[in-house]
Motif scaffolding. Sequence first.
Motif, PDB file in Angstrom:
ATOM      1  N   TRP A  59       0.833  -1.199   0.000  1.00 24.89           N
ATOM      2  CA  TRP A  59       0.000   0.000   0.000  1.00 24.89           C
ATOM      3  C   TRP A  59       0.871   1.254   0.000  1.00 24.89           C
ATOM      4  O   TRP A  59       0.643   2.178  -0.772  1.00 24.89           O
ATOM      5  CB  TRP A  59      -0.941   0.002   1.205  1.00 24.89           C
ATOM      6  N   SER A  60       1.897   1.283   0.849  1.00 27.49           N
ATOM      7  CA  SER A  60       2.734   2.482   0.940  1.00 27.49           C
ATOM      8  C   SER A  60       3.528   2.715  -0.339  1.00 27.49           C
ATOM      9  O   SER A  60       3.685   3.856  -0.776  1.00 27.49           O
ATOM     10  CB  SER A  60       3.665   2.419   2.148  1.00 27.49           C
ATOM     11  N   LEU A  61       4.032   1.645  -0.965  1.00 23.32           N
ATOM     12  CA  LEU A  61       4.763   1.816  -2.226  1.00 23.32           C
ATOM     13  C   LEU A  61       3.858   2.395  -3.307  1.00 23.32           C
ATOM     14  O   LEU A  61       4.256   3.301  -4.049  1.00 23.32           O
ATOM     15  CB  LEU A  61       5.334   0.474  -2.693  1.00 23.32           C
ATOM     16  N   ILE A  62       2.642   1.887  -3.397  1.00 24.43           N
ATOM     17  CA  ILE A  62       1.708   2.414  -4.396  1.00 24.43           C
ATOM     18  C   ILE A  62       1.324   3.849  -4.047  1.00 24.43           C
ATOM     19  O   ILE A  62       1.314   4.733  -4.901  1.00 24.43           O
ATOM     20  CB  ILE A  62       0.449   1.528  -4.509  1.00 24.43           C
TER      21      ILE A  62
ATOM     22  N   GLU B  39      -7.680  11.583  -4.824  1.00 25.64           N
ATOM     23  CA  GLU B  39      -8.743  10.732  -5.356  1.00 25.64           C
ATOM     24  C   GLU B  39      -8.724   9.329  -4.765  1.00 25.64           C
ATOM     25  O   GLU B  39      -9.758   8.685  -4.664  1.00 25.64           O
ATOM     26  CB  GLU B  39      -8.634  10.640  -6.878  1.00 25.64           C
ATOM     27  N   VAL B  40      -7.559   8.831  -4.388  1.00 27.68           N
ATOM     28  CA  VAL B  40      -7.445   7.454  -3.895  1.00 27.68           C
ATOM     29  C   VAL B  40      -7.025   7.383  -2.434  1.00 27.68           C
ATOM     30  O   VAL B  40      -6.855   6.290  -1.894  1.00 27.68           O
ATOM     31  CB  VAL B  40      -6.440   6.628  -4.746  1.00 27.68           C
ATOM     32  N   GLY B  41      -6.880   8.520  -1.787  1.00 28.27           N
ATOM     33  CA  GLY B  41      -6.324   8.570  -0.442  1.00 28.27           C
ATOM     34  C   GLY B  41      -7.134   7.892   0.638  1.00 28.27           C
ATOM     35  O   GLY B  41      -6.598   7.544   1.677  1.00 28.27           O
TER      36      GLY B  41
ATOM     37  N   ILE C 278      -6.541   0.336  -3.286  1.00 29.66           N
ATOM     38  CA  ILE C 278      -5.926   1.486  -3.965  1.00 29.66           C
ATOM     39  C   ILE C 278      -5.625   1.144  -5.420  1.00 29.66           C
ATOM     40  O   ILE C 278      -5.818   1.951  -6.319  1.00 29.66           O
ATOM     41  CB  ILE C 278      -4.661   1.996  -3.222  1.00 29.66           C
ATOM     42  N   TRP C 279      -5.181  -0.096  -5.672  1.00 28.04           N
ATOM     43  CA  TRP C 279      -4.869  -0.506  -7.045  1.00 28.04           C
ATOM     44  C   TRP C 279      -6.137  -0.537  -7.891  1.00 28.04           C
ATOM     45  O   TRP C 279      -6.156  -0.046  -9.022  1.00 28.04           O
ATOM     46  CB  TRP C 279      -4.185  -1.872  -7.043  1.00 28.04           C
ATOM     47  N   THR C 280      -7.213  -1.098  -7.353  1.00 31.81           N
ATOM     48  CA  THR C 280      -8.486  -1.166  -8.067  1.00 31.81           C
ATOM     49  C   THR C 280      -9.010   0.233  -8.364  1.00 31.81           C
ATOM     50  O   THR C 280      -9.510   0.503  -9.457  1.00 31.81           O
ATOM     51  CB  THR C 280      -9.517  -1.967  -7.246  1.00 31.81           C
ATOM     52  N   LYS C 281      -8.885   1.135  -7.409  1.00 34.24           N
ATOM     53  CA  LYS C 281      -9.340   2.516  -7.596  1.00 34.24           C
ATOM     54  C   LYS C 281      -8.542   3.204  -8.706  1.00 34.24           C
ATOM     55  O   LYS C 281      -9.121   3.868  -9.574  1.00 34.24           O
ATOM     56  CB  LYS C 281      -9.206   3.281  -6.276  1.00 34.24           C
ATOM     57  N   LEU C 282      -7.217   3.038  -8.720  1.00 36.77           N
ATOM     58  CA  LEU C 282      -6.388   3.628  -9.772  1.00 36.77           C
ATOM     59  C   LEU C 282      -6.770   3.074 -11.140  1.00 36.77           C
ATOM     60  O   LEU C 282      -6.899   3.824 -12.110  1.00 36.77           O
ATOM     61  CB  LEU C 282      -4.904   3.370  -9.494  1.00 36.77           C
ATOM     62  N   GLU C 283      -6.965   1.754 -11.221  1.00 35.59           N
ATOM     63  CA  GLU C 283      -7.351   1.154 -12.498  1.00 35.59           C
ATOM     64  C   GLU C 283      -8.710   1.662 -12.962  1.00 35.59           C
ATOM     65  O   GLU C 283      -8.896   1.951 -14.144  1.00 35.59           O
ATOM     66  CB  GLU C 283      -7.361  -0.371 -12.396  1.00 35.59           C
ATOM     67  N   SER C 284      -9.654   1.787 -12.043  1.00 38.33           N
ATOM     68  CA  SER C 284     -10.984   2.251 -12.449  1.00 38.33           C
ATOM     69  C   SER C 284     -10.956   3.702 -12.918  1.00 38.33           C
ATOM     70  O   SER C 284     -11.728   4.089 -13.791  1.00 38.33           O
ATOM     71  CB  SER C 284     -11.981   2.076 -11.306  1.00 38.33           C
ATOM     72  N   LEU C 285     -10.054   4.493 -12.366  1.00 36.40           N
ATOM     73  CA  LEU C 285      -9.966   5.900 -12.743  1.00 36.40           C
ATOM     74  C   LEU C 285      -9.186   6.127 -14.047  1.00 36.40           C
ATOM     75  O   LEU C 285      -9.510   7.028 -14.816  1.00 36.40           O
ATOM     76  CB  LEU C 285      -9.297   6.712 -11.630  1.00 36.40           C
ATOM     77  N   TYR C 286      -8.167   5.315 -14.285  1.00 39.69           N
ATOM     78  CA  TYR C 286      -7.239   5.639 -15.368  1.00 39.69           C
ATOM     79  C   TYR C 286      -7.085   4.581 -16.448  1.00 39.69           C
ATOM     80  O   TYR C 286      -6.439   4.823 -17.457  1.00 39.69           O
ATOM     81  CB  TYR C 286      -5.860   5.977 -14.785  1.00 39.69           C
ATOM     82  N   LYS C 287      -7.650   3.417 -16.281  1.00 36.50           N
ATOM     83  CA  LYS C 287      -7.531   2.378 -17.296  1.00 36.50           C
ATOM     84  C   LYS C 287      -8.903   2.198 -17.945  1.00 36.50           C
ATOM     85  O   LYS C 287      -9.629   1.274 -17.651  1.00 36.50           O
ATOM     86  CB  LYS C 287      -7.052   1.064 -16.681  1.00 36.50           C
ATOM     87  N   THR C 288      -9.225   3.112 -18.835  1.00 39.04           N
ATOM     88  CA  THR C 288     -10.560   3.120 -19.434  1.00 39.04           C
ATOM     89  C   THR C 288     -10.646   2.148 -20.593  1.00 39.04           C
ATOM     90  O   THR C 288      -9.709   1.994 -21.361  1.00 39.04           O
ATOM     91  CB  THR C 288     -10.941   4.530 -19.928  1.00 39.04           C
ATOM     92  N   LYS C 289     -11.797   1.506 -20.716  1.00 43.44           N
ATOM     93  CA  LYS C 289     -12.065   0.584 -21.816  1.00 43.44           C
ATOM     94  C   LYS C 289     -13.398   0.936 -22.475  1.00 43.44           C
ATOM     95  O   LYS C 289     -14.067   0.078 -23.003  1.00 43.44           O
ATOM     96  CB  LYS C 289     -12.107  -0.860 -21.298  1.00 43.44           C
TER      97      LYS C 289
END
Length: 162
Positions: free
Chosen positions: A58-61, A72-74, A82-93
């Motif tokens: 978590w801390s590294l990410i 946005e992910v804090g 946190i990883w799922t939140k980043l992917e949902s925000l920035y990995k659009t399909k």
Amino acid sequence: MTSTKVDIEIWNGKGDFTLWSQKMKALLMQHKCVKTLDEFWEEEIIERKRNKQIDTTWSLIFLHPSNSVIREVGKTETAEEIWTKLESLYKTKSLPNKCYLWKQFFIFKFDPHLDLEANLDRFNKLTQNLTNSSETLSGEQQAIALLSALPEKYKDLRNALE
């Protein structure tokens, strides 16, 4: 065994999230804590070790996005969250995103101000973005698009390859 310090750029919410996430996963692997993103744990891992790895992941990410992205992910508490939140925000399909990627792929032309390697890197980024958005791209499609993108100064190469 020597260890090498690897610096990964701060994620600012713009640019190539897929490339950043691949680098981030490699960093997590280096710290032996990438499995914490999966939330799958073998029975023999003791709870203390598991919690330490989760905290490390978590801390590294968390330390690698910019301040605006952290806002946005804090509120996340686990590495997976946190990883799922980043992917949902920035990995659009989305369909508009896929249409944009296909258009960029088919209108791609070599930039005469860049060398061959830089142009190929731009082309590879386009193909990787399409693949990452769950689109299928054949080798023939890539070859045709690349041949079409070659500037006039490479006409002999183009003719030989065709």
